[in-house]
Design a protein around this motif. Structure first.
Motif, PDB file in Angstrom:
ATOM      1  N   ARG A   1     -17.041 -44.398  26.857  1.00 37.84           N
ATOM      2  CA  ARG A   1     -18.192 -43.573  26.501  1.00 37.84           C
ATOM      3  C   ARG A   1     -18.985 -44.264  25.397  1.00 37.84           C
ATOM      4  N   THR A   2     -20.156 -43.712  25.134  1.00 39.55           N
ATOM      5  CA  THR A   2     -20.982 -44.225  24.039  1.00 39.55           C
ATOM      6  C   THR A   2     -20.294 -43.961  22.716  1.00 39.55           C
ATOM      7  N   LEU A   3     -20.278 -44.947  21.851  1.00 42.40           N
ATOM      8  CA  LEU A   3     -19.624 -44.792  20.560  1.00 42.40           C
ATOM      9  C   LEU A   3     -20.502 -43.989  19.603  1.00 42.40           C
ATOM     10  N   PRO A   4     -19.887 -43.355  18.620  1.00 42.39           N
ATOM     11  CA  PRO A   4     -20.668 -42.608  17.622  1.00 42.39           C
ATOM     12  C   PRO A   4     -21.695 -43.507  16.925  1.00 42.39           C
ATOM     13  N   THR A   5     -22.796 -42.906  16.534  1.00 44.50           N
ATOM     14  CA  THR A   5     -23.818 -43.623  15.776  1.00 44.50           C
ATOM     15  C   THR A   5     -23.286 -43.939  14.381  1.00 44.50           C
ATOM     16  N   LEU A   6     -23.512 -45.155  13.942  1.00 43.20           N
ATOM     17  CA  LEU A   6     -23.024 -45.600  12.640  1.00 43.20           C
ATOM     18  C   LEU A   6     -24.063 -45.306  11.551  1.00 43.20           C
ATOM     19  N   ILE A   7     -23.603 -44.650  10.487  1.00 42.00           N
ATOM     20  CA  ILE A   7     -24.419 -44.394   9.305  1.00 42.00           C
ATOM     21  C   ILE A   7     -23.647 -44.934   8.105  1.00 42.00           C
ATOM     22  N   VAL A   8     -24.305 -45.659   7.230  1.00 43.63           N
ATOM     23  CA  VAL A   8     -23.637 -46.312   6.103  1.00 43.63           C
ATOM     24  C   VAL A   8     -24.017 -45.621   4.796  1.00 43.63           C
ATOM     25  N   ARG A   9     -22.998 -45.332   3.975  1.00 40.97           N
ATOM     26  CA  ARG A   9     -23.271 -44.778   2.649  1.00 40.97           C
ATOM     27  C   ARG A   9     -23.034 -45.862   1.594  1.00 40.97           C
ATOM     28  N   PRO A  10     -24.110 -46.373   0.982  1.00 40.32           N
ATOM     29  CA  PRO A  10     -23.945 -47.301  -0.132  1.00 40.32           C
ATOM     30  C   PRO A  10     -23.560 -46.551  -1.396  1.00 40.32           C
ATOM     31  N   ARG A  11     -23.164 -47.299  -2.401  1.00 35.88           N
ATOM     32  CA  ARG A  11     -22.856 -46.686  -3.695  1.00 35.88           C
ATOM     33  C   ARG A  11     -24.109 -46.089  -4.336  1.00 35.88           C
ATOM     34  N   GLY A  12     -23.880 -45.164  -5.285  1.00 31.26           N
ATOM     35  CA  GLY A  12     -24.988 -44.507  -5.973  1.00 31.26           C
ATOM     36  C   GLY A  12     -25.685 -45.438  -6.946  1.00 31.26           C
ATOM     37  N   TRP A  13     -26.861 -45.004  -7.407  1.00 32.22           N
ATOM     38  CA  TRP A  13     -27.685 -45.823  -8.299  1.00 32.22           C
ATOM     39  C   TRP A  13     -26.966 -46.187  -9.600  1.00 32.22           C
ATOM     40  N   HIS A  14     -25.996 -45.404 -10.018  1.00 33.81           N
ATOM     41  CA  HIS A  14     -25.344 -45.647 -11.307  1.00 33.81           C
ATOM     42  C   HIS A  14     -24.306 -46.754 -11.271  1.00 33.81           C
ATOM     43  N   LEU A  15     -23.887 -47.182 -10.089  1.00 32.25           N
ATOM     44  CA  LEU A  15     -22.795 -48.155  -9.976  1.00 32.25           C
ATOM     45  C   LEU A  15     -23.324 -49.582  -9.842  1.00 32.25           C
ATOM     46  N   GLU A  16     -22.543 -50.517 -10.356  1.00 30.40           N
ATOM     47  CA  GLU A  16     -22.922 -51.927 -10.311  1.00 30.40           C
ATOM     48  C   GLU A  16     -21.906 -52.725  -9.503  1.00 30.40           C
ATOM     49  N   GLU A  17     -22.338 -53.885  -9.038  1.00 31.58           N
ATOM     50  CA  GLU A  17     -21.451 -54.847  -8.384  1.00 31.58           C
ATOM     51  C   GLU A  17     -21.364 -56.073  -9.300  1.00 31.58           C
ATOM     52  N   LYS A  18     -20.330 -56.089 -10.141  1.00 30.47           N
ATOM     53  CA  LYS A  18     -20.233 -57.112 -11.174  1.00 30.47           C
ATOM     54  C   LYS A  18     -19.843 -58.483 -10.634  1.00 30.47           C
TER      55      LYS A  18
ATOM     56  N   ASP B   1     -13.724 -51.547 -14.530  1.00 34.47           N
ATOM     57  CA  ASP B   1     -13.257 -52.847 -15.013  1.00 34.47           C
ATOM     58  C   ASP B   1     -11.791 -53.108 -14.663  1.00 34.47           C
ATOM     59  N   GLU B   2     -11.028 -52.030 -14.380  1.00 35.06           N
ATOM     60  CA  GLU B   2      -9.621 -52.217 -14.010  1.00 35.06           C
ATOM     61  C   GLU B   2      -9.464 -52.840 -12.625  1.00 35.06           C
ATOM     62  N   ILE B   3     -10.496 -52.753 -11.801  1.00 34.30           N
ATOM     63  CA  ILE B   3     -10.347 -53.267 -10.434  1.00 34.30           C
ATOM     64  C   ILE B   3     -11.300 -54.416 -10.133  1.00 34.30           C
TER      65      ILE B   3
END
Length: 576
Positions: A194-211, A562-564
């Motif tokens: 069957r047709t697979l579910p439509t993919l929707i992506v949730r990015p992180r919120g505006w307050h988070l950083e990718e260090k 910072d722990e991860i």
């Protein structure tokens, strides 16, 4: 208070004089951008996360060029909007409570404008499954009997470098139907019947950083990292396969933050020669301030809007957080704060009315229950609760709902199929609803504060934080799938109860000493049952700073981040 933020009649500007480069390159197409263009943009871009062979198809020079342009174009505004949050909190602490904005009354009162019509694959969203982006989850979610899968880089994912970059690899492969894999003798394959579910992506919120990625010495926004990599690699491919680049947008507190997303969307589409309006974003209304700006949020995103969602646990967290210094906003045990209490009921009704007035979906909330395999009576009771919650949602006018576990999909589908035979309920106008500011702020919630409730909050907070430090972003506790939102409710309630010196139903005053004593007891109990090498002591150390009514971190995720992080030696992006 006046904020120097861009309004509708101002053109978007790109920092560092790069707009002409973007426009020229966009006219020629992404493939025409030469090495000199990339080298110029990649100056000052460094990656400190470990780049393995499978990551190289994601962290290409072209994709990193795109991320750098997003950062230089929008990061200053992002930071300005975060400062605006701080200023608004100070106003609330002084007693200036939220209200509908007078300066945007013309938007709310204009009945003629609409959001975008449903995009391909998003007309019928009656059951959506949510979960992190590890490969097993991606396959299982896409094989579930649901209509969409919200692949989550946010609340159900701990943002280790490995989780975030491997998640991008997994979604890249899933879009191309190349995500099958084996663990030992067990095979995980996408279904083909069957047709697979439509993919929707949730990015992180505006307050988070990718260090692990820096641009000109600044960490990249987690939002722009997650959005940018997924969009750059998969937007055209997803359109070719009959859907599109679709997103869930979390944690916003104002329509100005939605405007920022809309500008990001426009630049992104222009950059890869994609028609504007191809992207669609569903906004999670999971902050109390956003509830006062729902019309405005849809308006800002209108050509890209695919509706709003009731993010129930984050909404409760936000309500406690914003009014934590006001004694008249103290709530009882979490179990008493149901969707039918006054402020939650008002929020649901206003969201449905607003969405349908603007022709976009009003999505329901999460069923976090997990099947209880060893206790039929307890499982039947839990599933009856799921069924009742989904019945409430569909009868209220929601167009779909969330589940955290594939086994709940059948229950949600049964309820929505019976009571919503059409693909959605956009025709349910809810013109009977009259919601004012006092309704959204009505904290008349019956219930008690009990020692059992305190201990449950401690167990949930500790359990989640311990898992998060180990790199696990969602964890089953007492047959509920707990994520960052529910952990935030737990710690915020504990902080609030100590701050205001409440008395439990058993007659015990909740003060700092009492909270810390119970925290130690819970820590010792959980650590004794856990495998060696567990992180409960470290989690308790952080949690102890959050349950005394004194210090209050903006988010647990920023407190623990910072722990991860596992930053190695920075490598210039041009050398990857």
């Amino acid at each position: 208070m006046t904020y120097n933020l861009k309004r509708d009649d101002q053109k978007d500007s790109t920092a560092f004089g790069q707009q002409d480069i973007i426009d020229s390159a966009a006219r020629k197409g992404p493939d025409s951008r030469n090495a000199s263009f990339q080298d110029a943009i990649l100056q000052g871009v460094q990656v400190s996360g470990q780049v393995q062979e499978q990551h190289k198809k994601i962290l290409t020079p072209q994709a990193l060029t795109f991320l750098a342009l997003l950062h230089r174009s929008f990061n200053a505004r992002r930071k300005e909007l975060l400062e605006r949050r701080v200023a608004r909190q100070a106003e609330i602490d002084r007693g200036i409570l939220p209200d509908f904005l007078p300066e945007t009354a013309h938007i709310r009162n204009n009945p003629t404008w609409k959001g975008a019509p449903p995009a391909p694959g998003l007309t019928d969203r009656r059951v959506e499954i949510t979960g992190p982006t590890d490969r097993k989850m991606v396959v299982n979610a896409l094989n579930s009997d649901v209509w969409t899968y919200m692949a989550d880089f946010e609340d159900s994912s701990a943002p280790t470098w490995e989780n975030m970059i491997n998640g991008q690899v997994n979604l890249y492969d899933a879009v191309r139907r190349q995500v099958d894999f084996k663990i030992g003798a067990k095979e995980y394959k996408l279904r083909t019947d069957r047709t697979l579910p439509t993919l929707i992506v949730r990015p992180r919120g505006w307050h988070l950083e990718e260090k692990h990625v820096t641009v000109d010495g600044e960490p990249l926004s987690g939002s722009l990292f997650d959005f940018g990599l997924y969009f750059f690699h998969n937007a055209h491919e997803s359109v070719k396969r009959g859907t599109g680049p679709y997103f869930y947008l979390p944690k916003m507190e104002s329509h100005l933050e939605a405007r920022l997303w809309n500008d990001v969307f426009n630049l992104a589409q222009d950059y890869i020669n994609m028609p504007r309006g191809t992207i669609r974003g569903t906004v999670l209304i999971e902050t109390i301030l956003a509830a006062f700006e729902m019309d405005e949020i849809i308006y800002e995103l209108r050509d890209h809007s695919s509706g709003l969602n009731c993010g129930r646990w984050d909404y409760i967290f936000s309500t406690i957080k914003k009014f934590r210094n006001h004694a008249n906003f103290v709530l009882p045990d979490r179990s008493a704060v149901t969707m039918t209490v006054p402020f939650m009921d008002a929020y649901v009704k206003l969201l449905i009315q607003t969405c349908h007035k603007r022709g976009v979906h009003a999505m329901g909330g999460m069923a976090a229950q997990i099947p209880i395999k060893d206790d039929k009576a307890a499982n039947d009771k839990a599933m009856d609760g799921v069924r009742a919650d989904k019945l409430r949602e569909v009868k209220a006018g929601h167009d779909g709902t969330w589940v955290a576990h594939p086994a709940l999909a059948a229950i949600a589908s049964e309820v929505f199929n019976k009571h919503m035979p059409t693909p959605n309920q956009l025709f349910v106008r809810r013109e009977d609803v009259k919601i004012g500011p006092n309704d959204l702020l009505n904290m008349n919630v019956p219930g008690k504060i009990t020692e059992e409730g305190i201990r449950k909050n401690l167990n949930i907070g500790l359990g989640y934080m311990e898992a998060w430090i180990r790199g696990v972003g969602c964890v089953p506790i007492n047959y509920l799938m707990e994520d960052a939102a529910t952990a935030e409710v737990s710690r915020s309630q504990l902080w609030q109860w100590v701050k205001h010196g409440v008395t439990t139903a058993e007659g015990k005053k909740v003060d700092k000493a009492y909270a810390l004593r119970l925290l130690k007891e819970c820590t010792d109990e959980l650590a004794a049952k856990a495998p060696k090498g567990n992180k409960y002591a470290l989690a308790s150390k952080y949690f102890a700073t959050q349950v005394t009514g004194e210090d209050y971190a903006d988010f647990l995720t920023t407190l623990l981040y910072d722990e991860i992080t596992a930053q190695g030696s920075p490598s210039p992006a041009s050398k990857l």
